[in-house]
Design an enzyme around this catalytic site. Structure first.
Site, mmCIF file in Angstrom:
data_model
loop_
_atom_site.group_PDB
_atom_site.id
_atom_site.type_symbol
_atom_site.label_atom_id
_atom_site.label_comp_id
_atom_site.label_asym_id
_atom_site.label_seq_id
_atom_site.Cartn_x
_atom_site.Cartn_y
_atom_site.Cartn_z
ATOM 1 N N HIS A 63 -1.709 0.446 -9.810
ATOM 2 C CA HIS A 63 -2.289 -0.710 -8.685
ATOM 3 C C HIS A 63 -2.910 -1.761 -9.319
ATOM 4 O O HIS A 63 -4.381 -2.024 -9.539
ATOM 5 C CB HIS A 63 -3.497 0.132 -7.691
ATOM 6 N N ARG A 95 0.746 -1.199 0.128
ATOM 7 C CA ARG A 95 -0.248 -0.014 -0.021
ATOM 8 C C ARG A 95 0.876 1.230 -0.151
ATOM 9 O O ARG A 95 1.980 1.367 0.518
ATOM 10 C CB ARG A 95 -0.727 0.165 1.253
ATOM 11 N N GLU A 134 -4.031 7.565 -4.969
ATOM 12 C CA GLU A 134 -4.009 6.968 -6.278
ATOM 13 C C GLU A 134 -5.360 7.574 -7.273
ATOM 14 O O GLU A 134 -6.384 7.711 -6.661
ATOM 15 C CB GLU A 134 -4.279 5.475 -6.121
#
Length: 326
Positions: free
Chosen positions: A290, A242, A271
């Site tokens: 991601h 993360r 993000e």
């Protein structure tokens, strides 16, 4: 709609939500309602919805939405991380919570190695040179870093970390790891991994440091100025956990000063990053959006596991991947 099937709420179908083929799988077992349709008529759908499926953390399982779902029984999240969920609060409302560990491990380990290799061998830079209309000759001095025989240090040796180690051994890498709990001798032997009780020892010795921890209060900001200063100037930081695990300001400083060679990130915070964020301006950073679990095979496995967890909760059976408040 088939009223013999339970009703479930999802985020959306399309570019920012589920692939249509994944929703088709869900519709075999559930009546599916997208968030936008739900919000247009919450009085109709609210009393029917018993399952909230979360994909890429959405829809947000927060009070404004939960208050519209009086019949909700389970929040089934896709992926391993649960930092987007207030599990104690959800449990206090009588709701079951689940995630999908294990099924995401292979794809996430693959992206870790992809980032490591692409950064080490300047793959993105090489692609840009090859596709640049002004390129007339290839540079002979574009040197990468040898991966085979190097040392990989893995911080977080759970299921994903262990699979990363297995892939590293395929490149004859020396494997070091630091974990909250030491793995069994059998697990260590399977990937020829050596345990570092002190994380600082791992940072000093590794050519590639791979972060594979869960986000928690203990791991937030785990890698900051001091930790980066301990790494080799030729080392690369790879993060597939993360974004909040890394102090990004400290990382920018370390990359600018060449305290470390490079960073390869599948996760950031937030993000996406703001378009003027300094990380986006650095040549020694590789960032992907991601996509650790984003393969057709793994996405289908995740959806099936989410459904299994939800159906178990609705029928009062033991939930395969239940998450409980600690």
């Amino acid at each position: 709609m088939d009223n013999s099937k339970p009703w479930a709420l999802i985020s959306e179908v399309g570019e920012h939500g589920y692939l249509e083929e994944l929703v088709d799988i869900m519709k075999q077992q559930f009546n599916i309602v997208c968030l936008q349709d739900f919000l247009q008529n919450p009085q109709l759908y609210g009393p029917r919805i018993q399952t909230l499926f979360l994909w890429n953390t959405r829809p947000l399982a927060k009070p404004p939405l939960l208050s519209l779902l009086p019949s909700l029984k389970v929040v089934a999240s896709g992926g391993v991380g649960i930092n987007h969920l207030d599990v104690p609060h959800l449990n206090s409302l009588g709701l079951k919570v689940s995630n999908t560990p294990h099924v995401v491990a292979d794809a996430t380990a693959d992206i870790a190695m992809s980032l490591l290799l692409a950064s080490a061998r300047n793959v993105v830079e090489g692609h840009r040179i090859c596709t640049d209309p002004n390129t007339t000759r290839f540079p002979e001095g574009m040197m990468g870093v040898e991966v085979s025989g190097s040392t990989m240090g893995i911080i977080g040796m759970g299921d994903i970390g262990h699979k990363i180690a297995k892939r590293g051994r395929g490149f004859d890498m020396k494997i070091l790891y630091h974990n909250r709990n030491r793995r069994s001798g059998e697990d260590e032997k399977a990937v020829e991994a050596s345990y570092c009780e002190n994380m600082e020892d791992l940072l000093k010795e590794s050519d590639f440091v791979v972060l594979a921890v869960n986000l928690s209060p203990e791991t937030t900001g785990l890698i900051s100025h001091r930790q980066l200063s301990l790494m080799k100037p030729t080392a690369t930081l790879v993060n597939i956990s993360r974004g909040q695990v890394v102090d990004q300001d400290a990382l920018v400083e370390a990359l600018r000063a060449r305290t470390i060679r490079a960073a390869a990130l599948d996760v950031t915070y937030p993000e996406p990053l703001p378009r003027d964020h300094p990380l986006l301006q650095l040549a020694n950073v590789l960032i992907t959006p991601h996509v650790g679990t984003n393969t057709y095979t793994t996405s289908k496995k995740m959806v099936h596991r989410m459904m299994d967890n939800a159906l178990a909760a609705l029928s009062g059976r033991a939930i395969p991947n239940e998450v409980k408040a600690k």
